[in-house]
Write an enzyme that holds these catalytic residues in place. Structure first.
Site, PDB file in Angstrom:
ATOM      1  N   HIS A   7       0.690  -1.177  -0.050  1.00 51.40           N
ATOM      2  CA  HIS A   7      -0.008  -0.036   0.103  1.00 51.40           C
ATOM      3  C   HIS A   7       1.045   1.430   0.118  1.00 51.40           C
ATOM      4  O   HIS A   7       0.338   2.526  -0.295  1.00 51.40           O
ATOM      5  CB  HIS A   7      -0.988  -0.081   1.254  1.00 51.40           C
ATOM      6  CG  HIS A   7      -0.317   0.141   2.456  1.00 51.40           C
ATOM      7  ND1 HIS A   7       0.034  -1.007   3.413  1.00 51.40           N
ATOM      8  CD2 HIS A   7       0.083   1.427   3.293  1.00 51.40           C
ATOM      9  CE1 HIS A   7       0.450  -0.177   4.486  1.00 51.40           C
ATOM     10  NE2 HIS A   7       0.662   1.053   4.398  1.00 51.40           N
ATOM     11  N   ASP A  14       0.315  -7.622   1.350  1.00 58.15           N
ATOM     12  CA  ASP A  14       0.611  -6.167   1.455  1.00 58.15           C
ATOM     13  C   ASP A  14       2.150  -6.143   1.416  1.00 58.15           C
ATOM     14  O   ASP A  14       2.483  -5.469   2.375  1.00 58.15           O
ATOM     15  CB  ASP A  14      -0.093  -5.623   2.614  1.00 58.15           C
ATOM     16  CG  ASP A  14       0.117  -4.325   2.874  1.00 58.15           C
ATOM     17  OD1 ASP A  14       0.140  -3.412   1.575  1.00 58.15           O
ATOM     18  OD2 ASP A  14      -0.048  -3.552   3.931  1.00 58.15           O
ATOM     19  N   SER A  17       4.897   2.235   7.958  1.00 56.25           N
ATOM     20  CA  SER A  17       4.358   1.025   6.972  1.00 56.25           C
ATOM     21  C   SER A  17       5.663   0.802   6.332  1.00 56.25           C
ATOM     22  O   SER A  17       6.057   1.636   5.736  1.00 56.25           O
ATOM     23  CB  SER A  17       2.905   1.482   5.991  1.00 56.25           C
ATOM     24  OG  SER A  17       1.949   1.654   6.903  1.00 56.25           O
TER      25      SER A  17
END
Length: 512
Positions: A255, A290, A370
């Site tokens: 993402h 992801d 992230s």
């Protein structure tokens, strides 16, 4: 007798021959004399010889010279004879001994004749005597203040007047009284700030930054962590990544880079801990887990040490490293709160079926973390920070619930992305929902994909799957991650509940 030499005859000339001419002396060359030199070095007027002629003793002037004038009065007074003194200069002045019985002078002394006196013998050799004895050196006059008086001299030496001592004592008492008054006023004003019985905590001496400290671990890990900046038109975003290979491969979240992969002309740039920048190219993405891999063209980057997530236990210390809110090189610490926690990811470039079997941690993780690494107490990477749990809309900060993808799963996915650019996952071919009867939890099958592994194994709608292989299933998300941990084509035993009765089937997993 005549002698013949060079054709001439010596002797007196003959009377009938004239004498040969004689050459006169060559005239002297007298160069002109400068008038200034004559004035400075010439003879006085009226003096023609080499030395001035001394006037005769009778006072008459010598011919061709002018008599010298009388000496100045000052010189005559200082060096002249006293008035009426006609004694010779060589006679020593001995008052009272000028008669015929006076002792002889030193030059007339028969005991020391002049011939034996080296001082009067011009042929005597030079002799060196002892060095002169220096007399006492007079003390220089004092240039500064005089000697100071000691306390004893002031009090008992009677060198200071008693009234001066009394005045000095009075001034000292006056100054002491003024100082005591000021000190009392100051102490009374400060009494409200401190108390005499205050206890100060003692600090123990501790060694800073030991090998296992957070600072020591961060110093080793931070150089291997990069900040990823994504530019999509006039918009941008940030994330994190960790270098996992010397060739420049960086592991991050899907993402983070998905916007750049979906929009033509978008760019990804990696910023290292030293501030250097380099463009990054997307190697491959896996939306279902992801994860993504990008490559940076740099020479000899710092590579992170890869650990093992299977050895983690609840309570182990971990660090989260990344760029939360764009703040590169941020390090937060915490512990492992849980392991094997199924977490479904929402949006952000991932499909609705993106589920991870996460490591839960209370280390502060915020947007921008992230893709950054989660490291253990040895500095080895044990997870990839991916998601957080927040309180709701507008409450997006860390509340101590962060989730990371286990590095054992992430390493397997990264290797496939580097080799092929895509990842093939195992599929059972069912959609399920989480159910419980109060005693048993499981995943209830909602529909079965025709031609899938579940249909071939005889699984039907309504069946509640409670175990896949060795792993118990407590919900639909756990069923997804349990199947994806296996390989396509692998045989797996599945236990289920059908109409209240337990049933076991074997399925051959397919690929998505």
């Amino acid at each position: 007798m005549n002698d013949q030499q060079d054709g001439t005859t010596s002797g007196p000339p003959a009377p009938d021959r004239p004498a040969p001419p004689r050459l006169g002396p060559r005239p002297l060359a007298r160069p002109p004399v400068d008038a200034g030199e004559v004035s400075a070095f010439g003879r006085p007027a009226g003096v023609d010889g080499g030395f001035a002629q001394r006037p005769p003793r009778n006072g008459a002037a010598a011919p061709g010279s002018s008599p010298a004038g009388p000496p100045p009065a000052a010189l005559a007074s200082a060096f002249g004879r006293p008035d009426g003194d006609v004694a010779a200069l060589q006679r020593p002045p001995r008052p009272g001994q000028d008669g015929p019985d006076r002792p002889p002078a030193f030059w007339d002394d028969p005991a020391a004749p002049a011939e034996e006196d080296p001082w009067r013998d011009p042929g005597s050799g030079a002799e060196l005597g002892p060095p002169p004895v220096a007399g006492p050196v007079p003390a220089p006059p004092p240039s500064g203040p005089g000697a100071r008086l000691s306390v004893r001299e002031v009090l008992f030496g009677r060198r200071v007047h008693p009234r001066a001592l009394a005045l000095l004592a009075f001034v000292a008492l006056l100054i002491g009284a003024a100082g005591g008054l000021v000190g009392r006023l100051t102490a009374e004003g400060a009494s409200g700030l401190t108390t005499p019985d205050a206890t100060i905590a003692q600090a123990t001496n501790a060694k800073e930054r030991p090998p296992g400290s957070v600072a020591a671990i961060a110093a080793r890990v931070v150089p291997a962590v990069v900040s990823l900046e994504i530019r999509v038109g006039d918009q941008g975003g940030t994330g994190s990544g960790v270098v996992i290979d010397p060739a420049g491969y960086v592991l991050t979240n899907n993402h983070v880079v998905a916007p750049a992969a979906q929009v033509p002309g978008a760019t990804v740039e990696a910023v290292f801990s030293d501030g250097s920048r380099a463009p990054a190219q997307i190697v491959g993405r896996d939306p279902k887990t992801d994860l993504a891999v990008v490559k940076v063209a740099v020479a000899n980057p710092t590579v992170a040490q890869i650990g093992s997530s299977g050895a983690l236990a609840v309570g182990d210390a971990v660090l989260a490293v990344g760029s939360p809110l764009g703040l590169a090189g941020t390090v937060t610490d915490g512990i492992v709160s849980a392991v094997d926690r199924p977490v479904r990811l929402d949006g952000g470039g991932n499909t609705g079926d993106a589920v991870i079997d996460a490591i839960q941690t209370d280390a502060a993780i915020n947007p921008g973390n992230s893709g950054g690494p989660l490291v253990d107490s040895t500095g080895a990477v044990v997870g990839i920070n991916t998601a957080i749990r927040s309180l709701g809309q507008g409450e997006g900060g860390s509340i101590g619930l962060g989730f990371a993808i286990p590095i054992d799963d992430a390493r397997r996915i990264a290797e496939q992305l580097i080799r092929a650019g895509v990842v093939r996952h195992a599929e059972l071919g069912v959609n399920a929902k989480s159910v419980t009867d109060g005693a048993t939890d499981g995943a209830q099958v909602q529909n079965v994909v025709q031609g899938g592994a579940a249909a071939a194994a005889g699984i039907v709608e309504g069946d509640v799957i409670v175990r896949v292989g060795e792993r118990a299933i407590a919900g639909a998300d756990e069923l997804v991650v349990a199947v994806r941990e296996l390989e396509p084509g692998q045989n797996v035993s599945i236990q289920l509940i059908r109409d209240g009765r337990p049933l076991a089937v074997t399925a051959v997993l397919t690929a998505d």
